[in-house]
Design an enzyme around this catalytic site. Sequence first.
Site, mmCIF file in Angstrom:
data_model
loop_
_atom_site.group_PDB
_atom_site.id
_atom_site.type_symbol
_atom_site.label_atom_id
_atom_site.label_comp_id
_atom_site.label_asym_id
_atom_site.label_seq_id
_atom_site.Cartn_x
_atom_site.Cartn_y
_atom_site.Cartn_z
ATOM 1 N N CYS A 158 29.439 42.148 28.409
ATOM 2 C CA CYS A 158 29.414 42.781 29.514
ATOM 3 C C CYS A 158 30.399 43.592 29.961
ATOM 4 O O CYS A 158 31.783 42.664 29.657
ATOM 5 C CB CYS A 158 28.932 42.446 30.468
ATOM 6 S SG CYS A 158 29.377 43.168 32.292
ATOM 7 N N CYS B 116 32.458 44.229 32.738
ATOM 8 C CA CYS B 116 33.054 42.093 33.183
ATOM 9 C C CYS B 116 34.562 41.936 32.690
ATOM 10 O O CYS B 116 35.248 41.083 32.877
ATOM 11 C CB CYS B 116 32.268 40.734 32.953
ATOM 12 S SG CYS B 116 29.968 41.598 33.728
ATOM 13 N N ASP B 117 34.182 41.821 31.396
ATOM 14 C CA ASP B 117 35.282 41.488 30.449
ATOM 15 C C ASP B 117 36.510 42.116 29.653
ATOM 16 O O ASP B 117 37.323 42.243 28.768
ATOM 17 C CB ASP B 117 34.413 40.673 29.313
ATOM 18 C CG ASP B 117 33.732 39.460 29.864
ATOM 19 O OD1 ASP B 117 34.031 38.767 31.034
ATOM 20 O OD2 ASP B 117 32.806 39.205 29.117
#
Length: 313
Positions: free
Chosen positions: A135, A138-139
């Site tokens: 992701c 997300c990261d």
Amino acid sequence: MKEIIQADVVVIGAGPGGLTAALYTSRSNLKTVIIEQGLPGGEINNTADVENYPGYALISGPELAEKIYQGAMAFGAEHVSATVQAVEVQGLMKQVITDQKIYEAPVVILATGAKHRKLQVPGEEALSGKGVSYCAVCDGFFFRNRQLVVVGGGDSAVEEGTYLTQFADQVTIVHRRDQLRAQKILQDRAFNNDKVDFIWESVVEEIVGDQQVEGVQLRHVTTGERRFFPCQGVFVYVGLIPNSQLVAHLGVTDSQGWVLTNERMETSIPGLMAVGDVRQTPLRQIATAVGDGAHAGQMAYQYLQDLSDQPTP
């Protein structure tokens, strides 16, 4: 003994398809329960920008998720945070068994989506969360000024790879073919971005590192040549696996696990429906999931109307 809650419709999953189905059923005055173990909106929450949803030239994924959720809840649907453990069919009734309660209804709509397929190579599991990610939204922030590898050649790989360039020094897309499968507009953005490179006709055989990712071992699919490519992060986008294990025992999936439905979103079991990414469909987008949900919601109402019209034995 778990408490049994009665409903007209139980929707499993609160992505765009499930939420739209709940909007239609609750608007038809059906008692609707939505069960979701994570954030409402599903995978939309992991998308930075959405630019192909009608009505919005550009909107963030989390913002669109919130708008769809608020609309779905406007007509009295109940949202339950729980983990579904099993789905059982008992005649015309279905039981959705969660870690907390049992929900019983004549209609169940499966909207559980799909999860990212893994490479299944050495180092992937050990370094997950230590440089291996699925992701970018997300990261990505944690990979500032790094050299990154993105594995895949479809829409997600190319779009998320381009997204990562706002953080990384360089993003290298590794694809097993000699051309991308992504939409042309996404390809053009990647090709025109100085921070995006490509390694063609190659696969990742191993993700290398001790405490953190240090690189990937690559193999050329034609020549067999192997080489080490240094990087500090690996983002994997090599396809999806349907989250259909809850109904696998019911005989409603194909050999790959995708749920089979007709154009009314109905499976072969009356009153059991499926929408969105978990369904066997040629296109998995927010717009198509919403369309699926609208169909399922209306067909659920029609199904229950037909049941009520049947004479009592």
